[in-house]
Scaffold this motif. Sequence first.
Motif, PDB file in Angstrom:
ATOM      1  N   PRO A 144      45.425  35.001  35.496  1.00 14.37           N
ATOM      2  CA  PRO A 144      46.084  36.178  34.903  1.00 14.37           C
ATOM      3  C   PRO A 144      45.125  37.179  34.268  1.00 14.37           C
ATOM      4  O   PRO A 144      45.468  38.353  34.111  1.00 14.37           O
ATOM      5  CB  PRO A 144      47.016  35.559  33.856  1.00 14.37           C
ATOM      6  N   GLN A 145      43.919  36.730  33.911  1.00 16.45           N
ATOM      7  CA  GLN A 145      42.967  37.629  33.263  1.00 16.45           C
ATOM      8  C   GLN A 145      42.158  38.441  34.264  1.00 16.45           C
ATOM      9  O   GLN A 145      41.488  39.411  33.895  1.00 16.45           O
ATOM     10  CB  GLN A 145      42.003  36.821  32.370  1.00 16.45           C
ATOM     11  N   ALA A 146      42.194  38.068  35.539  1.00 18.95           N
ATOM     12  CA  ALA A 146      41.346  38.722  36.545  1.00 18.95           C
ATOM     13  C   ALA A 146      41.882  40.100  36.939  1.00 18.95           C
ATOM     14  O   ALA A 146      43.091  40.291  37.084  1.00 18.95           O
ATOM     15  CB  ALA A 146      41.236  37.838  37.787  1.00 18.95           C
ATOM     16  N   LYS A 147      40.973  41.029  37.124  1.00 18.71           N
ATOM     17  CA  LYS A 147      41.325  42.360  37.611  1.00 18.71           C
ATOM     18  C   LYS A 147      41.246  42.334  39.141  1.00 18.71           C
ATOM     19  O   LYS A 147      40.220  41.990  39.709  1.00 18.71           O
ATOM     20  CB  LYS A 147      40.358  43.402  37.053  1.00 18.71           C
ATOM     21  N   ILE A 148      42.348  42.704  39.794  1.00 21.58           N
ATOM     22  CA  ILE A 148      42.427  42.647  41.255  1.00 21.58           C
ATOM     23  C   ILE A 148      42.319  44.062  41.835  1.00 21.58           C
ATOM     24  O   ILE A 148      42.986  44.982  41.368  1.00 21.58           O
ATOM     25  CB  ILE A 148      43.761  42.017  41.711  1.00 21.58           C
ATOM     26  N   THR A 149      41.498  44.201  42.854  1.00 23.01           N
ATOM     27  CA  THR A 149      41.346  45.485  43.543  1.00 23.01           C
ATOM     28  C   THR A 149      41.444  45.264  45.049  1.00 23.01           C
ATOM     29  O   THR A 149      40.719  44.436  45.604  1.00 23.01           O
ATOM     30  CB  THR A 149      39.992  46.145  43.215  1.00 23.01           C
ATOM     31  N   LEU A 150      42.336  46.006  45.697  1.00 22.33           N
ATOM     32  CA  LEU A 150      42.452  45.954  47.148  1.00 22.33           C
ATOM     33  C   LEU A 150      41.501  46.974  47.770  1.00 22.33           C
ATOM     34  O   LEU A 150      41.365  48.088  47.260  1.00 22.33           O
ATOM     35  CB  LEU A 150      43.877  46.274  47.603  1.00 22.33           C
ATOM     36  N   LEU A 151      40.875  46.593  48.866  1.00 21.19           N
ATOM     37  CA  LEU A 151      39.988  47.490  49.614  1.00 21.19           C
ATOM     38  C   LEU A 151      40.595  47.757  50.980  1.00 21.19           C
ATOM     39  O   LEU A 151      41.179  46.870  51.600  1.00 21.19           O
ATOM     40  CB  LEU A 151      38.599  46.860  49.779  1.00 21.19           C
TER      41      LEU A 151
END
Length: 227
Positions: A144-151
């Motif tokens: 839950p703490q992770a920042k997710i980024t889609l490429l």
Amino acid sequence: MNMKKIVASLLLGSIILALAACGNEATSLNPQQSPPQNQEQATESKGLVDSAYQELFQDSVFFGDSITEGLSFHDVLQEENVLAGAGKTAEFALQDMDELTKRDPERIFIHLGSDDILWPTDNPKAYSMKNYAKLIGTIKEKLPQAKITLLTVTPVTAEAEQKEPRYKNINDYNQGLIELADEKNIGFVDLSPIFSNGSNDLYDSDGIHFKPEFYARMLDLLKDQAE
């Protein structure tokens, strides 16, 4: 911001500017070929750039397919910062959740889709987006703490598209990623600026995968996300 990341970012920026200046000088001398470079200096410069990237993305994991795997294959990032493999789709990536959870990254860059587009089903995009949404939900639950980024899915050459017409759906698939990122309230980065000048020299021989230079440009585009 972590002091190590500040130093790494400054180092990376100065190196990239220096390399760009050298490239401009080379073009003015001969637009067809860069002047020969001392091999020892070239190796040293590459090592500095790689170490700066590795420092900046030390708390990140790039999660994806064989294109993503090029980051570690070409030694641009350390293996612990890349969780990827040939043939990975959003559905198959779910099998790697235990390993991703164990690594416990601060940031996760997801680069999937090149194989999803080729999936043998009536509507590959819809099928993929369903699994992509499930993947994102599972990551949020376990990390839950992770920042997710889609490429975005990277384009292929005209020759590769001619051999495999389903690659014509890349733009439509990327539009689906934009909508998914908005729906899930996560990050999104468009990689198309890397190809704005028709950079066919970045491609490997198959017109789908990439040479190390592509990954340096990609990480430069993403460096603000890691700071």
